[in-house]
Design a protein around this motif. Structure first.
Motif, PDB file in Angstrom:
ATOM      1  N   LEU A 191       0.836  -1.202   0.000  1.00 50.25           N
ATOM      2  CA  LEU A 191       0.000   0.000   0.000  1.00 50.25           C
ATOM      3  C   LEU A 191       0.874   1.256   0.000  1.00 50.25           C
ATOM      4  O   LEU A 191       0.412   2.346  -0.318  1.00 50.25           O
ATOM      5  CB  LEU A 191      -0.905   0.035   1.242  1.00 50.25           C
ATOM      6  N   ALA A 231      -9.929  -5.295   1.217  1.00 47.86           N
ATOM      7  CA  ALA A 231      -9.034  -6.387   1.604  1.00 47.86           C
ATOM      8  C   ALA A 231      -9.429  -7.687   0.912  1.00 47.86           C
ATOM      9  O   ALA A 231      -8.567  -8.476   0.510  1.00 47.86           O
ATOM     10  CB  ALA A 231      -9.059  -6.561   3.117  1.00 47.86           C
ATOM     11  N   LEU A 264      -1.732  -4.757  13.104  1.00 50.69           N
ATOM     12  CA  LEU A 264      -2.137  -6.155  13.247  1.00 50.69           C
ATOM     13  C   LEU A 264      -3.631  -6.343  12.988  1.00 50.69           C
ATOM     14  O   LEU A 264      -4.053  -7.368  12.448  1.00 50.69           O
ATOM     15  CB  LEU A 264      -1.766  -6.620  14.670  1.00 50.69           C
ATOM     16  N   GLU A 266      -5.415  -5.045  10.788  1.00 48.84           N
ATOM     17  CA  GLU A 266      -5.622  -5.231   9.348  1.00 48.84           C
ATOM     18  C   GLU A 266      -5.147  -6.609   8.883  1.00 48.84           C
ATOM     19  O   GLU A 266      -5.738  -7.210   7.978  1.00 48.84           O
ATOM     20  CB  GLU A 266      -4.907  -4.123   8.561  1.00 48.84           C
TER      21      GLU A 266
ATOM     22  N   LYS B   3      -6.119   1.208   3.393  1.00 43.26           N
ATOM     23  CA  LYS B   3      -6.067   0.269   4.523  1.00 43.26           C
ATOM     24  C   LYS B   3      -6.475  -1.113   4.029  1.00 43.26           C
ATOM     25  O   LYS B   3      -7.241  -1.240   3.073  1.00 43.26           O
ATOM     26  CB  LYS B   3      -7.042   0.696   5.632  1.00 43.26           C
ATOM     27  N   LEU B   4      -5.986  -2.122   4.726  1.00 45.23           N
ATOM     28  CA  LEU B   4      -6.371  -3.498   4.412  1.00 45.23           C
ATOM     29  C   LEU B   4      -7.659  -3.824   5.171  1.00 45.23           C
ATOM     30  O   LEU B   4      -7.663  -4.548   6.162  1.00 45.23           O
ATOM     31  CB  LEU B   4      -5.252  -4.462   4.808  1.00 45.23           C
ATOM     32  N   ILE B   5      -8.748  -3.243   4.677  1.00 44.60           N
ATOM     33  CA  ILE B   5     -10.049  -3.465   5.311  1.00 44.60           C
ATOM     34  C   ILE B   5     -11.082  -3.666   4.216  1.00 44.60           C
ATOM     35  O   ILE B   5     -10.824  -3.355   3.044  1.00 44.60           O
ATOM     36  CB  ILE B   5     -10.474  -2.277   6.203  1.00 44.60           C
ATOM     37  N   ASN B   6     -12.236  -4.186   4.599  1.00 44.61           N
ATOM     38  CA  ASN B   6     -13.335  -4.314   3.639  1.00 44.61           C
ATOM     39  C   ASN B   6     -14.233  -3.098   3.665  1.00 44.61           C
ATOM     40  O   ASN B   6     -14.711  -2.654   2.630  1.00 44.61           O
ATOM     41  CB  ASN B   6     -14.132  -5.592   3.918  1.00 44.61           C
ATOM     42  N   VAL B  11     -14.434  -3.333  10.231  1.00 41.48           N
ATOM     43  CA  VAL B  11     -13.036  -3.656  10.556  1.00 41.48           C
ATOM     44  C   VAL B  11     -12.931  -4.592  11.758  1.00 41.48           C
ATOM     45  O   VAL B  11     -12.276  -5.634  11.710  1.00 41.48           O
ATOM     46  CB  VAL B  11     -12.224  -2.376  10.883  1.00 41.48           C
ATOM     47  N   ASP B  14     -14.525  -8.071  11.180  1.00 41.16           N
ATOM     48  CA  ASP B  14     -13.726  -8.850  10.229  1.00 41.16           C
ATOM     49  C   ASP B  14     -12.425  -9.334  10.869  1.00 41.16           C
ATOM     50  O   ASP B  14     -11.985 -10.467  10.638  1.00 41.16           O
ATOM     51  CB  ASP B  14     -13.405  -8.006   8.987  1.00 41.16           C
ATOM     52  N   ALA B  15     -11.806  -8.469  11.669  1.00 41.18           N
ATOM     53  CA  ALA B  15     -10.561  -8.876  12.332  1.00 41.18           C
ATOM     54  C   ALA B  15     -10.830  -9.982  13.349  1.00 41.18           C
ATOM     55  O   ALA B  15     -10.035 -10.920  13.488  1.00 41.18           O
ATOM     56  CB  ALA B  15      -9.900  -7.679  13.011  1.00 41.18           C
ATOM     57  N   GLU B  57      -3.970  -3.448  18.837  1.00 38.77           N
ATOM     58  CA  GLU B  57      -3.600  -4.860  18.775  1.00 38.77           C
ATOM     59  C   GLU B  57      -2.077  -5.048  18.830  1.00 38.77           C
ATOM     60  O   GLU B  57      -1.366  -4.256  18.228  1.00 38.77           O
ATOM     61  CB  GLU B  57      -4.159  -5.477  17.492  1.00 38.77           C
ATOM     62  N   PRO B  58      -1.635  -6.106  19.543  1.00 32.24           N
ATOM     63  CA  PRO B  58      -2.404  -7.251  20.041  1.00 32.24           C
ATOM     64  C   PRO B  58      -3.223  -7.002  21.304  1.00 32.24           C
ATOM     65  O   PRO B  58      -4.046  -7.835  21.639  1.00 32.24           O
ATOM     66  CB  PRO B  58      -1.331  -8.314  20.314  1.00 32.24           C
ATOM     67  N   ILE B  77     -12.922   0.896  16.822  1.00 25.93           N
ATOM     68  CA  ILE B  77     -11.600   1.521  16.814  1.00 25.93           C
ATOM     69  C   ILE B  77     -11.587   2.742  17.741  1.00 25.93           C
ATOM     70  O   ILE B  77     -12.388   3.660  17.572  1.00 25.93           O
ATOM     71  CB  ILE B  77     -11.216   1.954  15.380  1.00 25.93           C
ATOM     72  N   GLY B 260       3.012   0.630  16.048  1.00 23.66           N
ATOM     73  CA  GLY B 260       2.270  -0.059  14.996  1.00 23.66           C
ATOM     74  C   GLY B 260       2.912   0.075  13.631  1.00 23.66           C
ATOM     75  O   GLY B 260       2.886  -0.843  12.824  1.00 23.66           O
ATOM     76  N   LEU B 297      -2.764   1.922  15.864  1.00 29.33           N
ATOM     77  CA  LEU B 297      -2.945   1.696  14.432  1.00 29.33           C
ATOM     78  C   LEU B 297      -1.611   1.753  13.706  1.00 29.33           C
ATOM     79  O   LEU B 297      -0.716   0.973  14.023  1.00 29.33           O
ATOM     80  CB  LEU B 297      -3.982   2.682  13.866  1.00 29.33           C
ATOM     81  N   ASP B 298      -1.463   2.675  12.754  1.00 24.74           N
ATOM     82  CA  ASP B 298      -0.252   2.721  11.929  1.00 24.74           C
ATOM     83  C   ASP B 298       0.716   3.816  12.383  1.00 24.74           C
ATOM     84  O   ASP B 298       1.621   4.195  11.626  1.00 24.74           O
ATOM     85  CB  ASP B 298      -0.638   2.925  10.465  1.00 24.74           C
TER      86      ASP B 298
END
Lengths: 330, 330
Positions: A191, A231, A264, A266, B3-6, B11, B14-15, B57-58, B77, B260, B297-298
């Motif tokens: 990404l 995703a 994590l 994600e 983001k790696l999400i749907n 989020v 799904d996680a 996370e974790p 979140i 993260g 998060l990131d």
């Protein structure tokens, strides 16, 4: 560029000093840049040595310990270790049963490990080599003739490590490593770019709504760029690439690996999609890893690696392991 | 935002589906959003419940398992779990010896756990609470009256979890949790903002050559902004803040935690500086964690958490733990 470093020159040495301070089970030779198990060599056991450029942590030094590697040789960031490091490490882990080199398929790594193996052989150390080349994204790439070696390295190191602990001879451990590699495939998606400290800026540019499909772990180009997508779709692209190359069936070991900058939460979203995909194909995600294992500095993205299990491989995967970044059983 | 999400709405669910697929030792109640040990409740054992906003996370679901939590309640979140989640979880882990709530000091978390504890008490479930408030950066903050709860949560969850496994009564486990918190301090530094999926952009802006000292785990402001500096200097700021509040001496447990988006190689650079600082003060980094444990998060950056050990705390830290993200011993 903002990084938690003291200087671009000292990153690797400073990080190795940190590993030495954090992990009393390791012995770190800062002069040669080799990370050993504290008790290496283990008499009568095949010694396992891997290595490669830094920037992919925990690979490889985070996998040194009981049930996995005996030593790791970290090069500078995204730079192959030099032959002297590998020679030093090979001597340091040779317990009389020979040494196995686990090498990711990048031109520099392959060349330097080969040179080291030749010197070791002249000096009377028996050396075997496993070449890891699991990445289905591209046939050749910027730094590689043939397929790149990525996530399957973790599987090869874990399973050969477990077999070596049983006292198996070098030839058998090397053969097992080749079999794990042959049964494994990977595909990565970025990404965002990584930023190499010495370069000071992103390795490549990616638009705000763009992803790179088939990314390499040094930011080498993949198959294509594509619009950012949910995703579920990105996972399907990755899994289709794997499945097209090695049809998925039976029990599999699957790793959803973060590239270093991805949260994590994600990666678990991706894992749910991977598990659903596998079941759709009639395969069973019998064992798994979700987290950062083969990273590319601060890159955002993921890779997925699948290994078709056998009873033996499952046993070797489940065997106890005690390293900084993989540990279970005892 | 990529983001790696749907979708931004799904989020967390799904996680959690991904966690369920990856970890057969867990049981995930997707409807109530509670993650349990598969075998919960354990008869006669105090049940440990924690929870908080997702995006860290974790923490907390990655710490559910033998020797640590019995259940975790992930909110949306950066949003507190609702009382119903906590009530559901408390019933699910009550093995007749009562339930301990481990709560990070954020206004919403404290309120919702209190409401849940009251309902549980009315329903006959004995509940104790440990409030974690280890962050020395600011006295009050955006979401908190008093100090924020951050990294020490991992220590509290690990050590109370180990004590609960021995069959210790609720009062004793709660008291231990308070003692661990009282002996622990944290301080965080951000190099970049996080991006909350539903917001779609960075939570705050930070200049190209600027860092935020004393950052909160939701991107809340810290003490001050400062020019970017070498890891050695940033680490010294963090450690001075900790040491000024709780003089460091003797054996300590220290965590260098990634926010993260920070590569592990950088966290080891920081760890080397932390270890050097501790030795300078006459303290010994006897136990350590280096990695992503309480994330934002990131976000790029790190936090450091130190706990002054006693023989009992060291024993509880070393006791076996089997969770997705912390595991050792047996």
């Amino acid at each position: 560029m903002k990084k938690l470093i003291n200087s671009t020159d000292s990153v690797v040495t400073d990080a190795l000093a940190g590993m030495a301070a954090a992990h009393p089970d390791l012995r770190v030779d800062l002069a040669h840049k080799v990370v050993y198990r504290r008790a290496a060599p283990t008499p009568g056991k095949v010694g396992l040595v891997s290595g490669g450029g830094s920037g992919h942590e925990p690979l490889h030094a985070g996998f040194v310990g009981h049930g996995m590697l005996d030593a790791a040789c970290p090069g500078e960031i995204f730079t192959s270790p030099v032959p002297d490091q590998v020679i030093e490490a090979s001597h340091g882990v040779d317990g009389g049963a020979g040494v196995l080199h686990i090498v990711k398929n990048y031109t520099g790594d392959v060349m330097n490990f080969e040179m080291a193996a030749e010197v070791c052989a002249e000096e009377g150390v028996e050396v075997g080599t496993v070449l890891v080349n699991d990445d289905v994204a591209v046939k050749d790439s910027l730094y590689t003739a043939g397929r790149r070696g990525t996530g399957a390295t973790v599987f090869v190191e874990k399973m050969t490590g477990a077999l070596a602990e049983t006292g198996a001879p070098l030839g058998e451990v090397a053969k097992l490593g080749g079999r794990v590699n042959a049964r494994s495939r990977s595909f990565g998606v970025a990404l965002s770019s990584c930023t190499v400290p010495a370069a000071g800026g992103p390795t490549f540019d990616l638009g705000d709504a763009e992803v790179e499909l088939g990314i390499g772990i040094h930011g080498e180009p993949g198959r294509t760029r594509a619009p950012a997508a949910p995703a579920r779709e990105l996972t399907r692209v990755a899994m289709d690439a794997v499945h097209d190359d090695l049809p998925l069936s039976g029990e599999v070991l699957v790793m959803v690996n973060g590239m270093g900058g991805t949260p994590l939460v994600e990666l678990y979203v991706v894992f749910a999609e991977v598990a659903a995909y596998l079941r759709e194909k009639g395969a069973v995600p019998a064992r798994s890893l979700v987290g950062n294992y083969v990273t590319s500095l601060d890159m955002q993205g993921f890779s997925v690696t699948v290994c078709l299990l056998t009873d033996q491989l499952t046993q070797l995967w489940d065997a106890p392991v005690q390293t900084p970044s993989l540990r279970w059983g005892r």
